[in-house]
Write an enzyme that holds these catalytic residues in place. Structure first.
Site, PDB file in Angstrom:
ATOM      1  N   ASP A   8      45.343  43.518  34.937  1.00  0.00           N
ATOM      2  CA  ASP A   8      46.109  42.767  33.950  1.00  0.00           C
ATOM      3  C   ASP A   8      47.590  42.952  34.261  1.00  0.00           C
ATOM      4  O   ASP A   8      48.060  44.089  34.398  1.00  0.00           O
ATOM      5  CB  ASP A   8      45.827  43.271  32.531  1.00  0.00           C
ATOM      6  CG  ASP A   8      44.435  42.891  32.049  1.00  0.00           C
ATOM      7  OD1 ASP A   8      43.693  42.245  32.822  1.00  0.00           O
ATOM      8  OD2 ASP A   8      44.082  43.239  30.908  1.00  0.00           O
ATOM      9  N   ASP A 129      36.921  34.103  24.604  1.00  0.00           N
ATOM     10  CA  ASP A 129      37.255  35.370  23.954  1.00  0.00           C
ATOM     11  C   ASP A 129      36.823  35.269  22.502  1.00  0.00           C
ATOM     12  O   ASP A 129      37.266  34.360  21.786  1.00  0.00           O
ATOM     13  CB  ASP A 129      38.759  35.638  24.040  1.00  0.00           C
ATOM     14  CG  ASP A 129      39.266  35.615  25.473  1.00  0.00           C
ATOM     15  OD1 ASP A 129      38.485  35.989  26.369  1.00  0.00           O
ATOM     16  OD2 ASP A 129      40.426  35.232  25.699  1.00  0.00           O
TER      17      ASP A 129
END
Length: 239
Positions: A8, A129
């Site tokens: 990330d 998500d």
């Protein structure tokens, strides 16, 4: 089942968030490319990269870092975060990315997904998500009106072959994935499901093997040392 080591990127650095909160950031290194090389050297077959700044701001904030990662490794890279236009997809692919993940934009614009899949086929991945089973958008800051499973089915109807399914409640916690939700998704949807969120041990990885998911993204556990990548790969292959 395949292990996807996660990178990330925020402000150019390699970080992890806790439950998607941008206020809860841990920095693990200033060179995402070096991290990618490390995961490749330890057996990683596919690197999962998220541009966190892009997810929040809707633009390719860390494009150069992603390009560096692709140039540094010989394994394929998939990436998401801020993919809003066909040009965004084209830019990622031209940087060497193998698969582009569309998240927020897929919820608001199914026609965009349709056009992307028609043009790029299996290079398009949808990122779903979920917060309490509902699809979350815009860097997980908001929740939509879709359940994760019904939205996944809608995407598969458009020709999508791969879905990254993240359970936000477990993400970054190391407390274990939402095995039930992952199994439900894999059983209900005719696509490869990549599980994401909560992996903190080899047992967590083994628990996902029977669910039928194609792969699992492992992030924080690799960075803290709670899980070693070589052992994770063996666990995913059912030892």
């Amino acid at each position: 089942m395949r292990i996807y080591p996660a990178i990330d990127i925020k402000d150019g650095s390699c970080v992890r968030l806790l439950q998607g909160r941008f206020s809860d950031v841990t920095v693990y290194g200033d060179s995402p490319a070096e991290m990618a090389k490390k995961w490749e050297s330890l057996g990683g077959e596919f690197i999962h990269v998220v541009d966190l700044d892009g997810a929040l701001k809707g633009c390719g904030a860390n494009f150069e870092k992603i390009k560096e990662i692709c140039a540094s490794v010989n394994v394929p890279v998939q990436t998401g975060g801020g993919i809003r236009t066909m040009e965004d997809i084209e830019n990622r692919l031209s940087a060497g990315v193998s698969r582009v993940i569309i998240g927020t934009k897929a919820v608001s614009d199914a026609d965009f997904v349709k056009r992307a899949v028609e043009k790029y086929a299996e290079k398009i991945v949808i990122g779903i998500d979920a917060k309490d089973g509902m699809v979350a958008v815009e860097g997980w800051e908001k929740t939509s009106d879709f359940t994760a499973v019904e939205f996944a089915k809608k995407m598969v109807d458009l020709g999508v072959k791969t879905i990254v399914y993240t359970d936000i409640a477990t993400d970054g916690t190391l407390m274990g994935p939402n095995v039930e939700a992952m199994a439900q998704m894999a059983a209900a949807v005719g696509a490869d499901i990549i599980a994401s969120g909560g992996v903190g041990s080899l047992e967590h990885i083994r628990a996902l093997v029977p669910t039928g998911v194609e792969g699992v993204i492992v992030g924080r556990a690799l960075y803290t040392g709670a899980v070693k990548l070589e052992e994770a790969i063996r666990a995913a292959e059912n030892d």
